[in-house]
Design a protein around this motif. Structure first.
Motif, PDB file in Angstrom:
ATOM      1  N   SER A  49       0.838  -1.194   0.000  1.00 30.95           N
ATOM      2  CA  SER A  49       0.000   0.000   0.000  1.00 30.95           C
ATOM      3  C   SER A  49       0.879   1.252   0.000  1.00 30.95           C
ATOM      4  O   SER A  49       0.474   2.298  -0.485  1.00 30.95           O
ATOM      5  N   ALA A  87       1.547   2.917  -3.395  1.00 30.47           N
ATOM      6  CA  ALA A  87       0.382   3.354  -4.163  1.00 30.47           C
ATOM      7  C   ALA A  87      -0.164   4.680  -3.664  1.00 30.47           C
ATOM      8  O   ALA A  87      -1.033   4.721  -2.795  1.00 30.47           O
ATOM      9  N   HIS A  88       0.320   5.758  -4.209  1.00 28.96           N
ATOM     10  CA  HIS A  88      -0.150   7.075  -3.775  1.00 28.96           C
ATOM     11  C   HIS A  88      -0.133   8.057  -4.950  1.00 28.96           C
ATOM     12  O   HIS A  88      -0.857   7.850  -5.903  1.00 28.96           O
ATOM     13  N   PHE A  94       0.582  13.931   0.997  1.00 28.81           N
ATOM     14  CA  PHE A  94       1.689  13.647   0.078  1.00 28.81           C
ATOM     15  C   PHE A  94       2.289  14.964  -0.367  1.00 28.81           C
ATOM     16  O   PHE A  94       1.569  15.946  -0.568  1.00 28.81           O
ATOM     17  N   ALA A 151      -2.851   5.584  -6.420  1.00 32.96           N
ATOM     18  CA  ALA A 151      -3.982   5.161  -5.574  1.00 32.96           C
ATOM     19  C   ALA A 151      -4.855   6.392  -5.395  1.00 32.96           C
ATOM     20  O   ALA A 151      -4.371   7.454  -5.034  1.00 32.96           O
ATOM     21  N   HIS A 200      -6.854   8.058  -3.355  1.00 32.72           N
ATOM     22  CA  HIS A 200      -7.343   8.261  -1.988  1.00 32.72           C
ATOM     23  C   HIS A 200      -8.345   9.416  -1.936  1.00 32.72           C
ATOM     24  O   HIS A 200      -8.130  10.450  -2.573  1.00 32.72           O
TER      25      HIS A 200
HETATM   26 CU   LIG Z   1      -1.606   5.611  -0.951  1.00 33.37          CU
END
Ligand SMILES: [Cu+2]
Length: 171
Positions: free
Chosen positions: A27, A30-31, A162, A104, A106
């Protein structure tokens, strides 16, 4: 029969912790990050500048909300904070589009852009799930010339954000 069953249980007991350990790693990959104009981590990934571990995961500059550093407080990515590393500076317009590449999607509270510690733009998504590519039109106002932009993606359902720094020359 009994012995075989015991073995299966033992294998399960050994595998469970391994799976639990490997989940955060996957995980963590994944950003998202700013791909254009190329952020510092994007330049690392592209080989424009030679970098350490960040070049394999430019999307992973994650840290607590409210930080002001390009590395998001990650010591492993400290080189992102080095202004003298030879980052390519992208010429941009007074009103410039910035593009995030998300690995990802979010749910998002806000996207923020800072120059010299001053917030120049904020976009409130109100917890919505973004597309895999997100673009923002950012107005530099009276800020011209060489600038370091700190872009922040605040996640709605975690305490984290992020971070990405983009070196620009505002024309
Ligand atoms: Cu992420």
């Amino acid at each position: 029969m009994h012995a075989k069953r015991k073995t299966a249980l033992a294998v399960g007991a050994v595998l469970a912790p391994v799976l639990a350990l490997s989940l955060p790693a996957s995980s963590a990959s994944a950003h998202g990050y700013i791909s254009n104009p190329p952020s510092r981590q994007a330049q690392c990934a592209a080989g424009t500048v030679s970098c350490g571990a960040i070049k394999y995961e430019p999307q992973s500059v994650e840290g607590p909300k409210g930080l002001t550093s390009c590395s998001g407080g990650n010591s492993g990515f400290a080189e992102l904070d080095d202004d003298s590393k030879g980052w390519a500076v992208t010429p941009v317009n007074r009103s410039q589009q910035f593009e995030w590449k998300l690995t990802a999607r979010h749910s998002t509270s806000t996207w923020q852009y800072f120059v010299g510690g001053e917030k120049i733009a904020e976009f409130d998504d109100g917890g919505a799930q973004p597309d895999a590519t997100v673009t923002h039109q950012v107005d530099f106002g009276n800020k011209t010339g060489r600038q370091k932009v700190l872009a922040v993606w605040n996640i709605a359902d975690t305490a984290n954000a992020f971070y990405a720094c983009i070196d620009v020359n505002v024309g």
